[in-house]
Design an enzyme around this catalytic site. Sequence first.
Site, PDB file in Angstrom:
ATOM      1  NE  ARG A 208      26.617 116.365  97.741  1.00 10.74           N
ATOM      2  CZ  ARG A 208      27.915 116.088  97.834  1.00 10.74           C
ATOM      3  NH1 ARG A 208      28.522 115.492  96.816  1.00 10.74           N
ATOM      4  NH2 ARG A 208      28.590 116.408  98.905  1.00 10.74           N
TER       5      ARG A 208
ATOM      6  CG  HIS B 124      28.811 109.636  96.951  1.00 10.71           C
ATOM      7  ND1 HIS B 124      27.788 110.368  97.486  1.00 10.71           N
ATOM      8  CD2 HIS B 124      29.818 110.535  96.745  1.00 10.71           C
ATOM      9  CE1 HIS B 124      28.142 111.643  97.609  1.00 10.71           C
ATOM     10  NE2 HIS B 124      29.383 111.765  97.159  1.00 10.71           N
TER      11      HIS B 124
ATOM     12  CD  GLU C  19      24.531 109.472  97.186  1.00  4.58           C
ATOM     13  OE1 GLU C  19      25.304 109.448  98.168  1.00  4.58           O
ATOM     14  OE2 GLU C  19      24.797 110.065  96.133  1.00  4.58           O
TER      15      GLU C  19
END
Length: 313
Positions: A232, A279, A261
């Site tokens: 994360r 991601h 993000e």
Amino acid sequence: MTSWKVLITDGLSEKGQAILRSECQVDDRNDIPADELLQVIGEYDALIVRSRTKVTPEVFEAAKKLKVVGRAGVGVDNINLAAAAAHGVTVVNAPKSTSVAVAELALGLMLDLARAIPIADSSMKGGQWLKKELKGVELNGKTLGIIGMGNIGSALAVRAAAMGMRVVGYDPLLPAEEISKRGAEPVALDDLYAKADYISLHIPLTEETRGLINGQALAKMKRGVRIVCTARGNIIDETALLGAIESGQVAGAALDVYSKEPPGLTALVAHPKVIATPHIGAQTAEAQVRAAEDMGTEILAALRGEPLRWKVV
């Protein structure tokens, strides 16, 4: 057929949806906006999300029939667990489904950092031949420090050892004997910082881990360390990391996750010593099928009131 209704907001493989449709009405509303989610969630008994959808206290307040929320993956930091507990809603995840995918990405990013593969590729496509400039290093004989020896960290440990790396691990939730069984030499966190040529992060985002990799931690690391994060973004202080890269304390970083993000073209993302991916840790065909199957069976078990394998709250 029962009258259970399941809402999917971030997509789910057909195999998982088929499991659910055997007993439920399934509505696939991929990319549903937050305001629409609040309007419709009151109709549903179950909600399945990935990392995009934020399951806020407002969602739980509006979800009068909701019995279970499923996270088709590992991290549940986008689900307000306190609100779930307050409203009597069960939260489940699929913690083993994406372990191989994320571990393989972390190893791939380590190789990219070691051999400057993205620069080599982009320079060739730009008509350049930078053979002399692109002298890399080997993973063989280097020390990998893994922070978080859960499913993903232990999967990476096995793969890194096969590359000839020495693996040291830190996990405050596991005894030293268990870390050893999972393929790493147990060490204190400061010792890991001092010994590791590469550091890979595999811990959840909590109040304890937020900003763990800050300026003070970076200063304790071996000069020239390379850092990989597929966990994360907020675990790393991105401003401190950028400064450490610019000073040479950190030789390079590979990031799949960010404090925001998508992050946009920040100075960190744009830096030539940073490899940035969007991601994609869990984004393999195999992992998505496993996650969907695990989620389908777990959601059904929760609706039936059966024992659960991966209950978070």
